[in-house]
Design an enzyme around this catalytic site. Sequence first.
Site, PDB file in Angstrom:
ATOM      1  N   CYS A 214     -56.174   7.435 -20.622  1.00 51.72           N
ATOM      2  CA  CYS A 214     -56.320   6.502 -21.743  1.00 51.72           C
ATOM      3  C   CYS A 214     -55.084   6.470 -22.622  1.00 51.72           C
ATOM      4  O   CYS A 214     -55.070   5.781 -23.651  1.00 51.72           O
ATOM      5  CB  CYS A 214     -57.517   6.906 -22.603  1.00 51.72           C
ATOM      6  SG  CYS A 214     -59.078   7.017 -21.714  1.00 51.72           S
ATOM      7  N   ASP A 215     -54.045   7.201 -22.242  1.00 51.52           N
ATOM      8  CA  ASP A 215     -52.883   7.383 -23.127  1.00 51.52           C
ATOM      9  C   ASP A 215     -51.914   6.215 -23.158  1.00 51.52           C
ATOM     10  O   ASP A 215     -50.964   6.206 -23.935  1.00 51.52           O
ATOM     11  CB  ASP A 215     -52.134   8.669 -22.774  1.00 51.52           C
ATOM     12  CG  ASP A 215     -51.743   8.746 -21.298  1.00 51.52           C
ATOM     13  OD1 ASP A 215     -51.406   7.699 -20.705  1.00 51.52           O
ATOM     14  OD2 ASP A 215     -51.775   9.867 -20.739  1.00 51.52           O
TER      15      ASP A 215
ATOM     16  N   HIS B 237     -60.512   3.907 -17.522  1.00 48.04           N
ATOM     17  CA  HIS B 237     -61.212   4.480 -18.668  1.00 48.04           C
ATOM     18  C   HIS B 237     -60.676   3.966 -19.997  1.00 48.04           C
ATOM     19  O   HIS B 237     -61.009   4.503 -21.054  1.00 48.04           O
ATOM     20  CB  HIS B 237     -61.138   6.007 -18.609  1.00 48.04           C
ATOM     21  CG  HIS B 237     -61.852   6.575 -17.419  1.00 48.04           C
ATOM     22  ND1 HIS B 237     -61.563   7.806 -16.882  1.00 48.04           N
ATOM     23  CD2 HIS B 237     -62.837   6.045 -16.645  1.00 48.04           C
ATOM     24  CE1 HIS B 237     -62.344   8.029 -15.837  1.00 48.04           C
ATOM     25  NE2 HIS B 237     -63.122   6.976 -15.676  1.00 48.04           N
TER      26      HIS B 237
ATOM     27  N   CYS C  47     -62.566 -14.937 -34.958  1.00 45.03           N
ATOM     28  CA  CYS C  47     -63.993 -15.164 -35.213  1.00 45.03           C
ATOM     29  C   CYS C  47     -64.554 -14.256 -36.303  1.00 45.03           C
ATOM     30  O   CYS C  47     -65.667 -14.481 -36.791  1.00 45.03           O
ATOM     31  CB  CYS C  47     -64.803 -14.998 -33.926  1.00 45.03           C
ATOM     32  SG  CYS C  47     -64.996 -13.279 -33.387  1.00 45.03           S
TER      33      CYS C  47
ATOM     34  N   GLY D   8     -52.106  14.487 -10.007  1.00 46.27           N
ATOM     35  CA  GLY D   8     -52.571  15.108 -11.237  1.00 46.27           C
ATOM     36  C   GLY D   8     -54.004  14.828 -11.612  1.00 46.27           C
ATOM     37  O   GLY D   8     -54.345  14.835 -12.789  1.00 46.27           O
ATOM     38  N   SER D   9     -54.860  14.593 -10.624  1.00 46.49           N
ATOM     39  CA  SER D   9     -56.272  14.341 -10.904  1.00 46.49           C
ATOM     40  C   SER D   9     -57.133  15.381 -10.201  1.00 46.49           C
ATOM     41  O   SER D   9     -56.910  15.700  -9.035  1.00 46.49           O
ATOM     42  CB  SER D   9     -56.685  12.945 -10.430  1.00 46.49           C
ATOM     43  OG  SER D   9     -58.094  12.773 -10.544  1.00 46.49           O
TER      44      SER D   9
ATOM     45  N   LEU E 142     -52.432  21.033  -8.946  1.00 44.87           N
ATOM     46  CA  LEU E 142     -52.320  22.488  -8.992  1.00 44.87           C
ATOM     47  C   LEU E 142     -53.636  23.189  -8.669  1.00 44.87           C
ATOM     48  O   LEU E 142     -53.657  24.382  -8.395  1.00 44.87           O
ATOM     49  CB  LEU E 142     -51.846  22.942 -10.375  1.00 44.87           C
ATOM     50  CG  LEU E 142     -50.374  22.666 -10.704  1.00 44.87           C
ATOM     51  CD1 LEU E 142     -50.131  22.869 -12.198  1.00 44.87           C
ATOM     52  CD2 LEU E 142     -49.462  23.565  -9.892  1.00 44.87           C
TER      53      LEU E 142
END
Length: 352
Positions: free
Chosen positions: A118-119, A136, A177, A217-218, A247
């Site tokens: 989300c960054d 996300h 609006c 990295g997930s 990792l």
Amino acid sequence: KSNQQCQINFHFDVYSLKVFLSLCFQVCDDVEELKTKIRLLAAAIKQANRLVVYTGAGISTAASIPDYRGPNGVWTQLQKGRSISSTDLSKAQPTLTHMCIRTLHKEKLVKHVVSQNCDGLHLRSGLPRSALSELHGNMFIEVCASCSPVREYVRLFDVTERTSLHRHGTGRRCHHCGDELRDTIVHFGERGTLEQPLNWKGAAEAAEAADVILCLGSSLKVLKKYACLWCMNRPASKRPKLYIVNLQWTPKDDLAVLKINGKCDEVMSLLMEELNLQIPAYEKADDPIFSLATPLLPEEGNTHSREVISPPGGQEDCSADTEEQTDEASSVQGGWFGRGYGKGRRKKKKAS
């Protein structure tokens, strides 16, 4: 117990052990093994017709943004009963890995990027929005869902300051609006329905056409639940070839052609060298967020206390209360990073 029951219990215990170990330990390949694996990855990228990259929090840790399931990750800390805090995440800049991915796309080696993050750093690296799915959400984007089509406001600060799990109103209003704007963040247990920046259509189409998927990295503990990203309805020989850089253990490791145990920046630096490609430095003056951003109206000046990203040589936005920013600088609980995890804290307290 029957043999079948013993087998089920054994498999469950092995899986539980792997999950436990993945939370506690990180594994790094030695130098020679890393180089060998990167040569294999480079060859796969050169041969790929449609390479899709899936990214997680591990590509942003070099920008001082915590991951979730690492030894010091957000979820790991919550499970230990500890509170989480961070400096203003708007200060972060695209990492070497972000710039490598942008270059690989520019060189037509990567077709699409599917991110859990989300960054907003993929967008800020210069990666075209058409080539990006932020599943996300994006902390810099708020929208008016009452307008048709949904009206988007890109800001130069984290818009999630007042938002949290199931409460997405940012406190600002649509310039057209007048209805309240909302953030784009998708928390656990929520279903993301916004066309942008989530771009589920682009992600699903990219996965369907992919012949190689590179995961960077997930932990894949969330992404694995999105069936449309893995083509599991096909025979194994017809699915995209999977390469993983992480990792820790992931639930997709056994299906991967290659698992590289290493830090994303280190792996990507060696990969770009193997591909004979230069890695561009992030230049703040070229950050697309400045051209995409919608300025606040004069009356909106006090609607946030987050740090504002300013262009090189530009003046900081002084609309937010300086004293308030100083007080919160050491402990920021944003809607996508902090208060959104209140549910996790409550569960921890009940369990204890």
